[in-house]
Design an enzyme around this catalytic site. Structure first.
Site, PDB file in Angstrom:
ATOM      1  CB  CYS A  12      -8.520  -5.010  -3.461  1.00  0.00           C
ATOM      2  SG  CYS A  12      -7.466  -3.539  -3.454  1.00  0.00           S
TER       3      CYS A  12
ATOM      4  CB  CYS B 294      -5.163  -1.535  -1.910  1.00  0.00           C
ATOM      5  SG  CYS B 294      -6.493  -0.902  -0.893  1.00  0.00           S
TER       6      CYS B 294
ATOM      7  CG  ASN C 122      -0.433  -0.260   2.522  1.00  0.00           C
ATOM      8  OD1 ASN C 122       0.599  -0.893   2.655  1.00  0.00           O
ATOM      9  ND2 ASN C 122      -1.095   0.239   3.542  1.00  0.00           N
TER      10      ASN C 122
ATOM     11  CD  GLU D 159      -1.644   4.636   4.621  1.00  0.00           C
ATOM     12  OE1 GLU D 159      -1.154   5.467   5.408  1.00  0.00           O
ATOM     13  OE2 GLU D 159      -2.361   3.685   4.989  1.00  0.00           O
TER      14      GLU D 159
ATOM     15  CD  GLU E 280      -5.248  -6.113  -1.509  1.00  0.00           C
ATOM     16  OE1 GLU E 280      -4.727  -4.984  -1.357  1.00  0.00           O
ATOM     17  OE2 GLU E 280      -6.007  -6.618  -0.677  1.00  0.00           O
TER      18      GLU E 280
HETATM   19  N1  THU Z   1      -5.187  -1.805   2.523  1.00  0.00           N
HETATM   20  C1  THU Z   1      -4.614  -2.556   1.546  1.00  0.00           C
HETATM   21  O1  THU Z   1      -3.526  -2.242   1.055  1.00  0.00           O
HETATM   22  N2  THU Z   1      -5.283  -3.654   1.117  1.00  0.00           N
HETATM   23  C2  THU Z   1      -6.464  -4.102   1.639  1.00  0.00           C
HETATM   24  O2  THU Z   1      -7.036  -5.049   1.131  1.00  0.00           O
HETATM   25  C3  THU Z   1      -7.019  -3.458   2.832  1.00  0.00           C
HETATM   26  C4  THU Z   1      -6.474  -2.097   3.118  1.00  0.00           C
HETATM   27  C5  THU Z   1      -4.469  -0.615   2.990  1.00  0.00           C
HETATM   28  C6  THU Z   1      -5.065   0.685   2.535  1.00  0.00           C
HETATM   29  C7  THU Z   1      -4.572   1.648   3.592  1.00  0.00           C
HETATM   30  O3  THU Z   1      -3.291   2.126   3.201  1.00  0.00           O
HETATM   31  C8  THU Z   1      -4.409   0.796   4.831  1.00  0.00           C
HETATM   32  O4  THU Z   1      -4.443  -0.563   4.392  1.00  0.00           O
HETATM   33  C9  THU Z   1      -5.505   1.007   5.862  1.00  0.00           C
HETATM   34  O5  THU Z   1      -6.748   0.895   5.287  1.00  0.00           O
END
Ligand code: THU
Length: 134
Positions: A90, A54, A43, A45, A56
């Site tokens: 995702c 995300c 991920n 941000e 994925e």
């Molecule tokens: N996140 C993912 O990368 N994949 C997921 O399937 C669930 C959430 C990340 C997004 C964000 O940066 C952090 O987790 C908190 O939501």
């Protein structure tokens, strides 16, 4: 054929590289393709929160950039007590490149915690076949 151990290790390694200064919730994802390759993502941000992406999505981008487009299996690695199952968006992203029986393994630092099929996580889904593609 990529082993589940290899896929788990790839997800764990990429999770450490996640850029998650806002949530402090690092996620890693690793995709195995039918051709035996592995693509991973984390991920990323952003100060403008909705712009973050995300793990994925990153793994899928890496797969497509390498010229592959089929997901044979995916490991999503997160932390904490709750299972880090893929978010709704995702699930749909994975749907584009997977089959109903494609395994989605949810992992924590100590290993695979639970395994689902795509169809279990996204039943009655809409996909390329609805538009006459594939
Ligand atoms: N996140 C993912 O990368 N994949 C997921 O399937 C669930 C959430 C990340 C997004 C964000 O940066 C952090 O987790 C908190 O939501």
């Amino acid at each position: 054929m990529v082993s589940l151990d290899e896929l788990f290790s790839a997800a764990r390694a990429i999770q450490e590289r996640a850029y998650a200064p806002y949530s402090n919730f690092k996620v890693g994802a690793a995709i195995a393709t039918p051709s035996g390759r592995v693509f991973s993502g984390c991920n990323v941000e952003n100060a403008a929160y909705p712009v973050g992406s995300c793990a994925e999505a990153g793994a899928i981008s890496a797969m497509i950039a390498a010229g592959e487009s089929r997901i044979a299996a995916i490991v999503v690695m997160g932390e904490g007590e709750n299972l880090v199952t893929p978010c709704g968006g995702c699930r749909q992203r994975i749907r584009e490149f997977a089959q109903p029986d494609t395994p989605i393994h949810v992992a924590g630092p100590n290993g695979i915690r639970e395994s689902f099929t795509l169809d279990a996580l996204l039943p009655f889904s809409f996909g390329p076949d609805n538009l006459g593609i594939r």
